[in-house]
Every structure is written in structure tokens, then in C-alpha cells.
Design an enzyme around this catalytic site. Structure first.
Site, PDB file in Angstrom:
ATOM      1  N   PHE A   1      -7.371  -6.633   7.629  1.00 57.17           N
ATOM      2  CA  PHE A   1      -7.865  -6.642   6.257  1.00 57.17           C
ATOM      3  C   PHE A   1      -9.015  -7.636   6.115  1.00 57.17           C
ATOM      4  O   PHE A   1      -8.965  -8.745   6.662  1.00 57.17           O
ATOM      5  CB  PHE A   1      -6.767  -7.097   5.280  1.00 57.17           C
ATOM      6  CG  PHE A   1      -5.527  -6.263   5.265  1.00 57.17           C
ATOM      7  CD1 PHE A   1      -5.368  -5.239   4.334  1.00 57.17           C
ATOM      8  CD2 PHE A   1      -4.489  -6.520   6.153  1.00 57.17           C
ATOM      9  CE1 PHE A   1      -4.201  -4.481   4.300  1.00 57.17           C
ATOM     10  CE2 PHE A   1      -3.314  -5.771   6.126  1.00 57.17           C
ATOM     11  CZ  PHE A   1      -3.175  -4.756   5.198  1.00 57.17           C
ATOM     12  N   ASP A   2     -10.013  -7.264   5.344  1.00 58.78           N
ATOM     13  CA  ASP A   2     -10.967  -8.226   4.811  1.00 58.78           C
ATOM     14  C   ASP A   2     -10.252  -9.007   3.705  1.00 58.78           C
ATOM     15  O   ASP A   2      -9.182  -8.598   3.222  1.00 58.78           O
ATOM     16  CB  ASP A   2     -12.187  -7.484   4.266  1.00 58.78           C
ATOM     17  CG  ASP A   2     -13.248  -8.427   3.715  1.00 58.78           C
ATOM     18  OD1 ASP A   2     -13.330  -9.587   4.173  1.00 58.78           O
ATOM     19  OD2 ASP A   2     -13.987  -8.003   2.811  1.00 58.78           O
ATOM     20  N   GLY A   3     -10.831 -10.117   3.281  1.00 59.34           N
ATOM     21  CA  GLY A   3     -10.210 -10.922   2.239  1.00 59.34           C
ATOM     22  C   GLY A   3     -10.674 -10.560   0.838  1.00 59.34           C
ATOM     23  O   GLY A   3      -9.995  -9.853   0.093  1.00 59.34           O
TER      24      GLY A   3
END
Length: 371
Positions: free
Chosen positions: A216-218
Site C-alpha cells: 500500500f501507498d500511504g
């Protein structure tokens, strides 16, 4: 009936190894297999598992156009219309579709389910996969044949005949929706359903068959786009200042937080059986944030939410593609097309989350065949 063209990416990496099948561009049909010999039937084989109740499961809804390769059929629809498209599908219903970009992810979900059933035979806390398609029910026979050909366990179908599937997704208690249709993905996000757009890739990196890996990206994925708005509007220095001043204030949730929570819930079932080090689910945070300058707020937020990330990579603006190539996730979620394309160049299956301020700043898509 509306069937939108899927976007296409090309990569110069290893080709995913799959069983022979056909979408008009590849060879193979179960009609070419050897005849079934009933004397070779293994009578000790366990009965087929039962689908869990939607309210107990982690439900992943997958479009048929990302689970399988349907480019040739799409061209028939676009060039010759609905009736010819339906006729073509019926004529070819004994030819299985080839695997699409979501296929390895779905196989990994099923591998996790197999482990869960071994540890918790009576539990319904499992992944439940729903196949979602705009297709007419006539096409269902080919889809069922394809699912059986690839040994997938997908019992739930949603064939809408061209209507929007969003209402059905809510009824299924959907935790994640993957589609080739960016407009429907935005509709799902607006209804509070975690969703992402997937892209067709000619070749992808080989991935683990025993461990589900999700990256996941943040900002604007797990978290809200609050901090990204500061960066886009006022620049990097103001962003760092904002994060230092607010490091003890939790970030608001983003569209994929709920899916990470669902993964964590299943992980804890393995931990409870002493299998933390042998858990078949592994999660990753891959963010452009800097660790010292802005990473502490992200980590404090995850800890306050009670969520564990197995690995966190703070790249300080470095390209994400090379790191993702080392991780080899089954799927990576990001809100910026720049990172999606960079991941795809390295062979990573990446899904775009069209959420937040970055959608106003995204450069035009360079993917051929897109909207």
C-alpha cells in the site's frame, strides 16, 4: 449494455506462468485435454468447501475483465455491437479465457483460505471472491467453464447485463472491488467501498504461490489526502513543517484502511496458532514520505489504529518500482499514475486508487487503449 475498454500496459519482464488457455490470442481448450478416466478418480478427495456468509467473510469483488483476458471479445463488442458479441461468446463458450492481472492475487487469496480451513475448519472468516461482470447471463457459461478450467473456487457471480454493480457490492458487504472501469471504481469509492482500477499487462513478474503479499501507498490510500494537500499546495518545506507540528495528531483514514484492517484480522488468526513467522499474509507500506521528517506520524497513526504493517519502506521521493520489484507483491495500491506506471515497468501488478487531490495533478495517462 456498456463495456468500457480496458487499459493496456506493456512490460519487459518475465512472463507469468499459467496453464494453457484461450482468449482468441492464445491456444488451448479443455476439449483438447485427455478423456476423463473415472478409474483414476481419487475417492479420498475432500468435498468442495462451502462459501462463507458474506457478513463473516472478507469479500473481494473482481471484474471479469481483470480476472481474465477479454481483449478480443471487447473488440467484437466495440466493432460489431451487443448481439454479435453475445453470439461470439456463445460460440466460444468452451474456450477458457486466459488469466488477467488479478488472477495471481485471487489464487493467493485461495491459498490463504486453504491454510485457514486447516487451522479453523468451522470458521467462516475467510476470503470470499465474487465475480462481477456487466455481461449478459448468456456469457455466464463461458465464465463458469473458465473458472473450472483454472481450478478457481468462485461460487458467487454478479452479472448485471450492463447495469452498475455498485448496489450489489454493498449487499455483498464488499471489502475490496477491483475493476477495469475507472468510473465504476470512483462510484464505489464514493459509496465508501475500497476500490481500485487495474490495468492489463502483457508480462508480469512471478509471485509467491504460498504467501499473499499486498503493498500500500500511504497518503490518499491508507490515510486521507490531508498531508498531500499541503504538499501539492504549499510545497515540500511546508509539508515537513506541517508533519512536525502535527506528529501526535492522527491522520484520518483513507479508502483502503478497511481492507488493511481485514487483512490484519486474518493475520491474527495465524498468530493465535503460533504461526506469526509462517503467516501466509504479508503487508507492506511503500511511501514517498521520508522516515525522519514525516514518517513518525504515519507510524503513530497505524499503531493507534491497532494495525500492523509487516514492512515499511520510506523512500524519501525515490522511485518505487525497484523496491516493488524486490517485494513482488500480488497487488500494489497507489493514488498516483506516475507510481502505477513505474511499478508496471518493473513487472508489478499495480492498482490505481482514484482518490484525493493527486487526481487533479495526475499527468495524462500514457496507457494505450484507456479512456
Amino acid at each position: 449494455m456498456s463495456l468500457d475498454p480496458i487499459q493496456v500496459m506493456s512490460g519487459q519482464v518475465k512472463e507469468l506462468k499459467v496453464s494453457p488457455s484461450s482468449n482468441g490470442d492464445t491456444r488451448g481448450s479443455w476439449e483438447e485435454k485427455e478423456e476423463f478416466d473415472p478409474n483414476q478418480l481419487d475417492l479420498t478427495t475432500k468435498s468442495k468447501p462451502v462459501s462463507p456468509k458474506p457478513e463473516n467473510a472478507v469479500t473481494v469483488a473482481v471484474s471479469s475483465r481483470v480476472l481474465f483476458r477479454t481483449e478480443r471479445e471487447q473488440k467484437v463488442f466495440e466493432q460489431k455491437g451487443v448481439e454479435e458479441y453475445l453470439r461470439y461468446q456463445i460460440e466460444h463458450e468452451n474456450e477458457p479465457f486466459a488469466p488477467g492481472p488479478a488472477f495471481p492475487f485471487v489464487k493467493a487469496l485461495e491459498a490463504v483460505n486453504a491454510r485457514l480451513r486447516e487451522l479453523y475448519p468451522q470458521s467462516e472468516e475467510l476470503f470470499d471472491i465474487v465475480l462481477v461482470t456487466y455481461n449478459h447471463a448468456h456469457v455466464g457459461i463461458r465464465l463458469i467453464n473458465t473458472i473450472n478450467h483454472h481450478n478457481l473456487f468462485i461460487e458467487r457471480f454478479c452479472m448485471t447485463g450492463g447495469s452498475s454493480p455498485i448496489g450489489y457490492l454493498k449487499a455483498w458487504h464488499t471489502n475490496l472491488y477491483l475493476s477495469a472501469d475507472a468510473e465504476k471504481v470512483r462510484e464505489a469509492l464514493a459509496e465508501g467501498i475500497a476500490a481500485a482500477t487495474m490495468f492489463m499487462m502483457e508480462k508480469v513478474s512471478e509471485v509467491s504461490e504460498s504467501q499473499l503479499r499486498v503493498a500500500f501507498d500511504g497518503d490518499a490510500v491508507l490515510f486521507s489526502d490531508e498531508s498531500e494537500r499541503i504538499f501539492k499546495t504549499h510545497g515540500l518545506d511546508k509539508f515537513f513543517e506541517h508533519e512536525r507540528e502535527n506528529e501526535d495528531i492522527l491522520l484520518d483514514h483513507g479508502p483502503l484502511k478497511g481492507f488493511l484492517e481485514a487483512l490484519g484480522k486474518l493475520q491474527k488468526k495465524f498468530y493465535a496458532k503460533g504461526q506469526r513467522l509462517n503467516c501466509p499474509i504479508r503487508t507492506y507500506l511503500v511511501t514517498a514520505r521520508s522516515a525522519a521528517s514525516s514518517g513518525i506520524r504515519a507510524l503513530k497513526t497505524l499503531r493507534a489504529w491497532g494495525l500492523e504493517i509487516d514492512e515499511a519502506l520510506f523512500l524519501a521521493g525515490a522511485p518505487k518500482g525497484p523496491m516493488l520489484e524486490k517485494i513482488r507483491p500480488h497487488i500494489y495500491f497507489d493514488d498516483q499514475m506516475f507510481h502505477i506506471e513505474g511499478a508496471a515497468e518493473m513487472g508489478t501488478v499495480a492498482a490505481h486508487v482514484p482518490y484525493g487531490i493527486a487526481q487533479k495533478h495526475n499527468s495524462p495517462q500514457t496507457l494505450s487503449g484507456g479512456k
